[in-house]
Enzyme design. Structure first.
Site, PDB file in Angstrom:
ATOM      1  N   LYS A  49     -13.358   0.283   7.326  1.00 36.87           N
ATOM      2  CA  LYS A  49     -14.036  -0.659   6.428  1.00 36.87           C
ATOM      3  C   LYS A  49     -15.070  -1.484   7.177  1.00 36.87           C
ATOM      4  CE  LYS A  49     -10.313   0.569   4.209  1.00 36.87           C
ATOM      5  NZ  LYS A  49      -9.994   1.355   3.105  1.00 36.87           N
ATOM      6  N   TRP A  64       0.908  -1.147   0.000  1.00 38.40           N
ATOM      7  CA  TRP A  64       0.000   0.000   0.000  1.00 38.40           C
ATOM      8  C   TRP A  64       0.952   1.203   0.000  1.00 38.40           C
ATOM      9  CZ3 TRP A  64      -1.861   3.107   4.603  1.00 38.40           C
ATOM     10  CH2 TRP A  64      -2.908   3.965   4.252  1.00 38.40           C
ATOM     11  N   ASP A  93      -0.513  -4.241  10.521  1.00 35.50           N
ATOM     12  CA  ASP A  93      -1.533  -3.283  10.094  1.00 35.50           C
ATOM     13  C   ASP A  93      -2.786  -4.062   9.684  1.00 35.50           C
ATOM     14  OD1 ASP A  93      -3.011  -1.200   9.153  1.00 35.50           O
ATOM     15  OD2 ASP A  93      -1.762  -0.782   7.400  1.00 35.50           O
TER      16      ASP A  93
HETATM   17  C1  LMR Z   1      -7.222   1.770  -0.256  1.00 36.10           C
HETATM   18  O1  LMR Z   1      -6.146   1.172  -0.235  1.00 36.10           O
HETATM   19  O2  LMR Z   1      -7.867   1.961  -1.301  1.00 36.10           O
HETATM   20  C2  LMR Z   1      -7.792   2.264   1.040  1.00 36.10           C
HETATM   21  O3  LMR Z   1      -7.024   1.830   2.105  1.00 36.10           O
HETATM   22  C3  LMR Z   1      -8.047   3.718   1.036  1.00 36.10           C
HETATM   23  C4  LMR Z   1      -6.788   4.530   1.173  1.00 36.10           C
HETATM   24  O4  LMR Z   1      -6.749   5.390   2.068  1.00 36.10           O
HETATM   25  O5  LMR Z   1      -5.864   4.353   0.382  1.00 36.10           O
END
Ligand code: LMR
Length: 396
Positions: A246, A130, A211
């Site tokens: 979520k 991420w 996380d």
């Molecule tokens: C995502 O990965 O789409 C979500 O966790 C929203 C974000 O804040 O990036």
């Protein structure tokens, strides 16, 4: 004053989500940002949170500052949800928990504390990641690196590569892990793999930061917390960020928590003091509204049952959409291996499409996924799932 600063390129997730919003086509499909949509395309306001908000507002409490660590009832209920109320770590009070501004806020405060306590340590993050993980910890002054995680051949975790990379890290290195529903790939470790990884983390004296943004979206509320509970049971000391964005469909309320599993109660007091100091320096104290509603839901048996029922329904709908895409693609594009839709779990999956294919989907079909090929499954509904599969079949 700021003419000399570099322009912001935009966030890779929010940028594509905004492109989707601006598209006038009616049949467009939004598989960009991690939002849970109902089958009718709406983002739900859960009955439990709605009832809790009303109940809390009716008390007409004054809005004095919360303590830096947040609401006591919220912090305690979070520990029970994340660790389980029969877990030894919970019962012996060796967990320091604070209310934070979403899971992101927990990562930031945790990163600040880690960097203060271990200024020479670096952070290791899954590849792919991420993107915000690198940005957040970089913002705390921590150098970030990648460890191998995803194997495109098996569409699963490159477990041997992951172990080999972590095995070489110096003592006290930070390791960012996803207990369930890995973002962005949807590929998770099995419980046996977690056990093996925990033994390695312990032997190498690494500092894990878990996380958990999707508790309940993988296999279940308790099942999804396996890694956290097993790690605490094994006697490791580590950090956990959890988010209610979520699983409470409560994105804009920014509700999360940071928990630090410590050796004993004395270390909890010391750690809590440090966490409070970082909260004070960052934003002083958290807001009350969302936290109060969540605390009510988690502590009231009737509201809890209603919430758990909704989490189960959200998980089931994601599962159904995974199956539906898989079935359609097996028929429409037999040469394309869509098994990842049923092998992976949670909100996201990696399609393995090239950027060229992804851009074609956007331009020709109005199907929006991230540049990395990540799709957010709840954007699929019984109405658009076949259209999505047909569009994908046309570009592979
Ligand atoms: C995502 O990965 O789409 C979500 O966790 C929203 C974000 O804040 O990036």
């Amino acid at each position: 004053m700021f003419e000399h600063v570099a322009p912001y390129a935009g966030d890779p997730i929010f940028r594509v989500a905004a492109q989707y919003q601006a598209d006038p086509r009616e049949n467009k499909v939004n598989l960009t940002i991690g939002l849970y949509f109902e089958d009718d395309g709406s983002v739900p306001l859960l009955a439990a949170t709605q009832a809790a908000e009303q109940r809390w507002a009716a008390q007409k409490l004054s809005r004095v500052y919360l303590p830096m660590e947040g609401l006591e009832s919220y912090r305690n209920a979070t520990q029970k949800l994340v660790f389980g109320d029969q877990h030894e770590a919970y019962l012996s009070q060796r967990i320091a928990t604070i209310q934070t501004l979403g899971g992101t806020g927990a990562l930031k405060v945790g990163g600040d504390l880690l960097h203060e306590a271990y200024p020479n340590s670096q952070m290791w993050i899954s590849d792919p990641a991420w993107d915000n993980h690198h940005a957040i910890f970089g913002g705390c002054g921590i150098k970030t690196n990648k460890y191998r995680y995803f194997d495109p051949q098996t569409q699963g975790v490159d477990f041997n590569g992951m172990l080999a990379d972590l095995n070489h890290l110096p003592e006290d290195s930070f390791v960012l892990l996803h207990p369930c529903c890995h973002n962005p790939t949807g590929a998770d470790l099995s419980t046996a793999q977690w056990d093996e990884l925990i033994a390695l983390l312990q032997a190498k004296k690494l500092i894990p930061f878990l996380d958990m943004a999707y508790q309940g979206f993988g296999k279940g509320l308790d099942e999804d917390a396996y890694a956290i509970r097993a790690m605490a049971e094994a006697g490791l000391e580590f950090l956990v960020a959890n988010s209610y964005s979520k699983n409470f469909s409560y994105y804009a309320e920014r509700c999360g928590a940071l928990s630090v599993v410590c050796k004993d109660k004395a270390e909890v007091d010391l750690t809590l003091g440090k966490l409070k100091a970082w909260v004070r320096k960052n934003y002083s104290n958290p807001p009350i509204h969302g936290g109060a509603a969540i605390a009510l839901v988690l502590t009231d048996p009737e509201l809890f049952q209603s919430w758990e029922h909704d989490v189960t329904a959200m998980r089931a709908r994601i599962h159904t959409m995974r199956q539906a895409v898989h079935q359609h693609l097996t028929r429409l594009a037999p040469h394309y291996d869509a098994d990842y839709m049923i092998k992976q779990q949670g909100m996201f999956s990696y399609t393995g499409l090239s950027l060229e294919q992804i851009l074609r989907l956007r331009e020709e079909f109005g199907v929006y996924m991230l540049d990395s090929g990540r799709i957010s499954i709840p954007g699929l509904t019984t109405k658009n799932v076949e259209y999505y599969a047909k569009s994908l079949a046309a570009v592979v």
